[in-house]
Scaffold this motif. Structure first.
Motif, PDB file in Angstrom:
ATOM      1  N   VAL A   6       1.137  -1.245   0.333  1.00 53.90           N
ATOM      2  CA  VAL A   6       0.080   0.030   0.320  1.00 53.90           C
ATOM      3  C   VAL A   6       0.983   1.353  -0.238  1.00 53.90           C
ATOM      4  CG1 VAL A   6      -1.315   1.276   1.328  1.00 53.90           C
ATOM      5  CG2 VAL A   6      -2.136  -0.949   1.252  1.00 53.90           C
ATOM      6  N   ARG A   7       2.014   1.032   0.730  1.00 55.54           N
ATOM      7  CA  ARG A   7       2.412   2.427   0.711  1.00 55.54           C
ATOM      8  C   ARG A   7       4.050   2.777  -0.365  1.00 55.54           C
ATOM      9  NH1 ARG A   7       4.695   5.032   6.476  1.00 55.54           N
ATOM     10  NH2 ARG A   7       4.139   6.295   4.728  1.00 55.54           N
ATOM     11  N   ASP A   8       4.145   1.674  -0.644  1.00 57.02           N
ATOM     12  CA  ASP A   8       4.983   1.326  -2.174  1.00 57.02           C
ATOM     13  C   ASP A   8       3.885   2.032  -3.232  1.00 57.02           C
ATOM     14  OD1 ASP A   8       6.942  -1.240  -1.851  1.00 57.02           O
ATOM     15  OD2 ASP A   8       6.845   0.924  -1.000  1.00 57.02           O
ATOM     16  N   LEU A   9       2.513   2.026  -3.377  1.00 55.81           N
ATOM     17  CA  LEU A   9       2.148   2.519  -4.534  1.00 55.81           C
ATOM     18  C   LEU A   9       1.634   4.299  -3.646  1.00 55.81           C
ATOM     19  CD1 LEU A   9      -0.870  -0.370  -4.654  1.00 55.81           C
ATOM     20  CD2 LEU A   9       0.745   0.430  -6.428  1.00 55.81           C
ATOM     21  N   PRO A  58       3.210   6.417  -0.718  1.00 55.49           N
ATOM     22  CA  PRO A  58       4.040   6.954   0.295  1.00 55.49           C
ATOM     23  C   PRO A  58       2.819   7.307   1.538  1.00 55.49           C
ATOM     24  CG  PRO A  58       4.900   7.234  -1.190  1.00 55.49           C
ATOM     25  CD  PRO A  58       3.709   7.106  -1.601  1.00 55.49           C
ATOM     26  N   GLN A  59       1.599   8.244   0.914  1.00 56.68           N
ATOM     27  CA  GLN A  59       0.794   9.185   1.956  1.00 56.68           C
ATOM     28  C   GLN A  59      -0.286   8.351   2.150  1.00 56.68           C
ATOM     29  OE1 GLN A  59      -0.418  12.000  -0.153  1.00 56.68           O
ATOM     30  NE2 GLN A  59       1.574  13.662   0.337  1.00 56.68           N
ATOM     31  N   ASN A  60       0.109   6.807   1.833  1.00 52.39           N
ATOM     32  CA  ASN A  60      -1.382   6.612   1.851  1.00 52.39           C
ATOM     33  C   ASN A  60      -0.886   4.742   3.289  1.00 52.39           C
ATOM     34  OD1 ASN A  60      -3.938   5.020   2.415  1.00 52.39           O
ATOM     35  ND2 ASN A  60      -4.098   4.602  -0.024  1.00 52.39           N
ATOM     36  N   ASP A  61      -1.876   4.553   3.838  1.00 50.67           N
ATOM     37  CA  ASP A  61      -1.318   4.076   4.656  1.00 50.67           C
ATOM     38  C   ASP A  61      -2.372   2.079   5.031  1.00 50.67           C
ATOM     39  OD1 ASP A  61       0.050   3.330   8.568  1.00 50.67           O
ATOM     40  OD2 ASP A  61      -0.149   2.013   6.876  1.00 50.67           O
ATOM     41  N   LEU A  62      -1.998   1.310   5.428  1.00 48.55           N
ATOM     42  CA  LEU A  62      -3.602   0.221   5.775  1.00 48.55           C
ATOM     43  C   LEU A  62      -3.650   0.317   7.337  1.00 48.55           C
ATOM     44  CD1 LEU A  62      -4.079  -2.853   4.333  1.00 48.55           C
ATOM     45  CD2 LEU A  62      -1.999  -3.453   5.768  1.00 48.55           C
ATOM     46  N   THR A  63      -5.334   0.275   7.021  1.00 49.97           N
ATOM     47  CA  THR A  63      -6.018   0.505   7.893  1.00 49.97           C
ATOM     48  C   THR A  63      -6.467  -0.751   8.498  1.00 49.97           C
ATOM     49  OG1 THR A  63      -7.190   2.112   6.794  1.00 49.97           O
ATOM     50  CG2 THR A  63      -8.195   1.917   8.698  1.00 49.97           C
ATOM     51  N   PHE A  64      -7.130  -1.628   7.529  1.00 50.45           N
ATOM     52  CA  PHE A  64      -7.406  -2.902   8.350  1.00 50.45           C
ATOM     53  C   PHE A  64      -7.084  -4.134   7.003  1.00 50.45           C
ATOM     54  CE2 PHE A  64     -11.060  -3.656   6.633  1.00 50.45           C
ATOM     55  CZ  PHE A  64     -12.018  -2.821   7.038  1.00 50.45           C
ATOM     56  N   LEU A  65      -6.778  -4.863   7.174  1.00 49.88           N
ATOM     57  CA  LEU A  65      -6.964  -6.378   6.327  1.00 49.88           C
ATOM     58  C   LEU A  65      -7.808  -7.363   6.386  1.00 49.88           C
ATOM     59  CD1 LEU A  65      -4.560  -7.198   4.329  1.00 49.88           C
ATOM     60  CD2 LEU A  65      -3.671  -8.298   5.808  1.00 49.88           C
ATOM     61  N   ARG A  66      -8.807  -7.768   5.889  1.00 52.89           N
ATOM     62  CA  ARG A  66      -9.450  -8.546   6.199  1.00 52.89           C
ATOM     63  C   ARG A  66      -9.341 -10.605   4.565  1.00 52.89           C
ATOM     64  NH1 ARG A  66     -15.209  -8.026   7.255  1.00 52.89           N
ATOM     65  NH2 ARG A  66     -14.870  -5.429   7.789  1.00 52.89           N
ATOM     66  N   GLN A  91      10.284   3.118  -0.804  1.00 55.03           N
ATOM     67  CA  GLN A  91       9.858   4.578  -1.265  1.00 55.03           C
ATOM     68  C   GLN A  91       8.686   5.523   0.077  1.00 55.03           C
ATOM     69  OE1 GLN A  91       7.148   4.942  -4.495  1.00 55.03           O
ATOM     70  NE2 GLN A  91       7.528   7.194  -4.865  1.00 55.03           N
ATOM     71  N   TRP A  92       7.974   3.909   0.710  1.00 48.14           N
ATOM     72  CA  TRP A  92       7.543   4.986   2.152  1.00 48.14           C
ATOM     73  C   TRP A  92       8.640   4.954   3.368  1.00 48.14           C
ATOM     74  CZ3 TRP A  92       7.069   1.892   6.516  1.00 48.14           C
ATOM     75  CH2 TRP A  92       6.774  -0.022   5.303  1.00 48.14           C
ATOM     76  N   GLU A  93       9.477   4.564   3.009  1.00 48.14           N
ATOM     77  CA  GLU A  93      10.563   4.591   4.592  1.00 48.14           C
ATOM     78  C   GLU A  93      10.914   5.951   4.337  1.00 48.14           C
ATOM     79  OE1 GLU A  93      12.754   1.701   6.156  1.00 48.14           O
ATOM     80  OE2 GLU A  93      11.619  -0.644   6.374  1.00 48.14           O
ATOM     81  N   ILE A  94      11.890   6.081   2.772  1.00 51.09           N
ATOM     82  CA  ILE A  94      12.876   7.088   2.435  1.00 51.09           C
ATOM     83  C   ILE A  94      11.355   8.152   2.765  1.00 51.09           C
ATOM     84  CG2 ILE A  94      13.370   8.321   1.038  1.00 51.09           C
ATOM     85  CD1 ILE A  94      14.380   5.584  -0.529  1.00 51.09           C
TER      86      ILE A  94
END
Lengths: 94, 696
Positions: free
Chosen positions: A55-58, A60-68, B225-228
């Protein structure tokens, strides 16, 4: 604060259909609350990290909230935090 | 000593053998070589003699040979063989019991033997002799001289003795001198003694020093990328903090800030860190459990509405209840404008006799089992309002006449502001509160109306609630005699009010006497208008969201009335067969409204469809005894929440028929909707006044 949280966790545990609850810390050690199987912790930890990384690679400002993860028998819900991982296994059809 | 000669091949003529006198026949080889040597050596001398006396004497036994025979060459070989050595020595072999020739014969011929009389000075014999002589032990040369002397004692005699003495003296001297010298040096190959000297070796000591090894740690990380991105954010934040610190003048704030940080850190232990996550999980679990409801909420549309043109239904969705609020009744409901799934429930009691504590509870549609926020209060709540722009500010009116403001962001359960007796609280229950726009000083303020007949404006100034009486509701014409003849106007009891949506200063107040007053904020003593609305207390009065002139009122006298504020008589009157607790306009249509009654029914009206009857009358609660107390439409979703006197809040979904938007004019967009709504309403109203051609 902690009382509220404990209460919330209690409620989750006693909720209809919930089979088990696990709290996993960053290293992968579990502070179990109730669970039938301990294998969940390590495996799900890795999966969550992978998912979060994706998620963050896509974005970086995003983050994982939950996973089902819904399987035939039950549903595994994972909510990650900075340090902890809360896993709840529920049988939704009940 | 025997001397070994070299072998050589000598060719010699036999003829000239005249010089064989010296050479005996027994030793021809050596004789031949010797001869030659002698010949060479004594050639000149003896040759002359020979030449002189040469007379060619022939020996008698000389062979007579012919010339040819004389010229014959005979080969003579010089070997090292001993000519005298037998060549066929035979020995008896006992093993083989026969005589056997020896394989090799010793060719050694001894020519000369001389036994010497040298003694090694260190040998026993030498020492003995020395001891005999009485001389000290000396080196070889001296000793040999000494040794020789004793060997020829008889021959020496006196001479020898003299000589000896003399020699001995000499020798003694020489011995002494030589001894001195000899002590210093003698290195000969026979008597070599090794001399060595060793320097003093310093004792070796090993010295070692060990430092502590530098601490090692294994480090591994991934560079994503996100760590950076995270690191960049952190750096940014730090920079901002530094900037703030640079700007912040008093250092005390920093200390306080640090202390706060410390407090926060100490408080957060294992469990609290899971708080946020636990909430999410709880919602997820609830979603799973109430999956069908969630699906209905989103997607279900009653298909049967197509067949029932004039009717609609309400689909029950979630039911919200809180254990500790079971005995309380819902006295107020309010949706949050910013968070569309959040609503507030005020709990208290309408019963005059059963007055106790109250509660302020917030629910989210995402979690129907447990409230999001809970604030217990000492007195029952009668009304509440959430600020439109600041979703965390909640104004609450109590049964005991106080008003309070809660800040949801704060963690305490206490209100941030509370009115007290000193600060002008009401003396009677507060029936309605409403937030207003910020005043000129950008302070928040809200209004409250109470049974003590006052409409009060409260302003949040820093840490205080400052109140201002806006208007006092006095009964028109009713004047009572006070104790000292002062005429006190009897106050009417305000039970509800509502502010106009567009015209800010205009508001309506409903009273316990059944009258509705139209007031203005500017005029504090006079009403703009009074309507004799109901026979009993006016429970709710609400302006229409679209049409600026229309408002609705309901009362415990079983009626719901719709008014045009310019006209003193109601436009519409509906009799609902039971005491009406609350009425609410829908936010999407100007002609739709809903009312709840104490018999547990929700009545939904759409005036554009049916002017006389409700298009939906549905009991919502299971037990008929429960009275519905409040109703509110969600501003966005097509759901309504209904509160009852058991502390439950039920959410219901409106079927499509209830949500009809005017289909008459195609191509009309929503912003123009209000006008259409207004037109719709106007149409209805005009029908009552006088027949007119409707503007479809």
């Amino acid at each position: 604060m902690s009382a509220e949280v404990e209460e919330t966790l209690k409620r989750i545990q006693t909720h209809k259909g919930v089979i088990g609850t696990i709290v996993v810390n960053a290293e992968g050690n579990t502070t179990l609350i109730t669970s039938t199987k301990v294998d969940y912790a390590g495996l799900l930890h890795q999966l969550t990290m992978k998912a979060r990384s994706t998620v963050r690679d896509l974005d970086p400002q995003n983050d994982l909230t939950f996973l089902r993860i819904r399987s035939k028998k039950h549903e595994i819900m994972v909510a990650p935090d900075k340090e902890y991982l809360l896993i709840v296994i529920q049988n939704p059809s009940e | 000593m025997p001397v070994v000669h070299k072998t050589g091949t000598v060719k010699s003529k036999q003829g000239s053998n005249t010089q064989s006198q010296k050479a005996p026949a027994a030793k021809p080889a050596k004789a031949a070589s010797k001869k030659k040597d002698e010949e060479d050596g004594t050639e000149m001398g003896e040759g002359d003699e020979w030449m002189q006396g040469k007379t060619l004497i022939k020996p008698l036994d000389q062979l007579d040979l012919t010339e040819a025979e004389l010229k014959e060459e005979f080969t003579r070989i010089l070997t090292a063989n001993n000519p005298h050595a037998p060549q066929n020595i035979v020995r008896y072999s006992f093993k083989e019991r026969s005589y056997k020739p020896i394989s090799s014969v010793d060719q050694l011929a001894v020519h000369f033997v001389l036994e010497g009389n040298l003694l090694h000075q260190d040998s026993d014999e030498a020492r003995r002799q020395r001891a005999k002589q009485g001389l000290p032990e000396e080196k070889a040369t001296v000793e040999t001289a000494v040794a020789e002397k004793p060997e020829t004692p008889a021959a020496g005699g006196e001479d020898a003795g003299d000589v000896e003495e003399g020699g001995g003296e000499e020798r003694a001297d020489s011995v002494e001198s030589k001894a001195g010298k000899k002590e210093q040096k003698i290195t000969n190959q026979f008597n070599f003694s090794e001399r060595a000297s060793q320097t003093l070796n310093n004792p070796l000591r090993e010295r070692g020093c060990q430092t502590e090894p530098p601490p090692r740690a294994n480090f591994s990380a991934t560079a994503n990328q996100w760590e950076i991105y995270d690191v960049y954010l952190e750096v940014l934040q730090k920079q901002e903090k530094n900037k703030e610190k640079a700007k912040a003048v008093p250092k005390k704030d920093d200390d306080k800030g640090k202390k706060k940080m410390m407090l926060v850190e100490t408080q957060s232990d294992d469990i609290t860190k899971v708080a946020k996550v636990a909430k999410i999980i709880e919602r997820m679990v609830n979603q799973n459990t109430f999956d069908d409801i969630a699906q209905d909420f989103k997607y279900f549309e009653d298909a049967s509405d197509e067949y029932r043109e004039q009717e609609g239904t309400l689909l029950p969705l979630w039911k919200f209840q809180y254990d500790k609020a079971k005995r309380l009744s819902v006295t107020a409901l309010c949706w949050n404008e910013s968070y569309k799934d959040l609503f507030a429930v005020g709990l208290g009691s309408y019963d005059f006799t059963k007055q106790g504590r109250g509660m302020l509870v917030f629910y989210s549609l995402k979690n129907s089992t447990f409230p999001e926020y809970i604030y217990p209060t000492t007195s029952g709540i009668l009304c509440l309002d959430i600020h439109k722009h600041l979703p965390y500010l909640v104004a609450v009116g109590f049964y005991d006449g106080c008003v309070a403001v809660y800040n949801l962001k704060e963690e305490t359960l206490q209100p941030i502001y509370k009115s007290t007796a000193k600060s002008g609280k009401h003396t009677d229950p507060v029936w309605q509160v409403k937030w207003q726009k910020d005043d000129m000083d950008n302070n928040h303020n809200f209004f409250s109306v109470s049974s003590d007949g006052r409409v009060v404006s409260w302003t949040l100034v820093k840490n205080e609630l400052v109140f201002t009486d806006i208007i006092k509701l006095s009964l028109a014409g009713a004047v009572s005699e006070g104790p000292e003849g002062v005429q006190l106007p009897i106050m009417a009891c305000g039970t509800s009010f509502d502010f106009h949506k567009q015209i800010d200063y205009l508001f309506l107040v409903g009273t316990e006497e059944g009258k509705i007053h139209k007031c203005s904020k500017a005029y504090s003593s006079q009403f703009l208008e009074t309507y004799n609305a109901h026979n009993m207390a006016v429970d709710a009065v609400k302006w229409n969201h679209f049409h600026t002139k229309v408002f609705i009122s309901c009362s415990s006298d079983w009626t719901v009335k719709i008014w045009d504020h310019t006209i003193k008589t109601p436009m519409f009157t509906f009799d609902l067969n039971a005491s009406v607790g609350d009425v609410a306009w829908s936010p999407y249509s100007s002609t739709v409204f809903a009312a709840v009654t104490t018999d547990g029914k929700v009545h939904t009206f759409d005036l554009s469809i049916n002017k006389y009857e409700a298009i939906c009358q549905q009991p919502v609660v299971a037990k008929k005894k429960t009275k519905l107390t409040h109703i509110e439409f969600n501003p966005v979703y097509p759901i309504i929440i209904v509160g009852d006197d058991r502390g439950y809040v039920t959410s219901l979904k409106l079927s499509p028929n209830l949500r009809k938007k005017p289909k008459e004019k195609k191509g009309q967009e929503l912003p123009k909707g209000p006008e259409v709504e207004i037109a719709k309403m106007e149409k209805l109203l005009s029908l009552l006044r006088e027949p007119e051609n409707s503007n479809a």
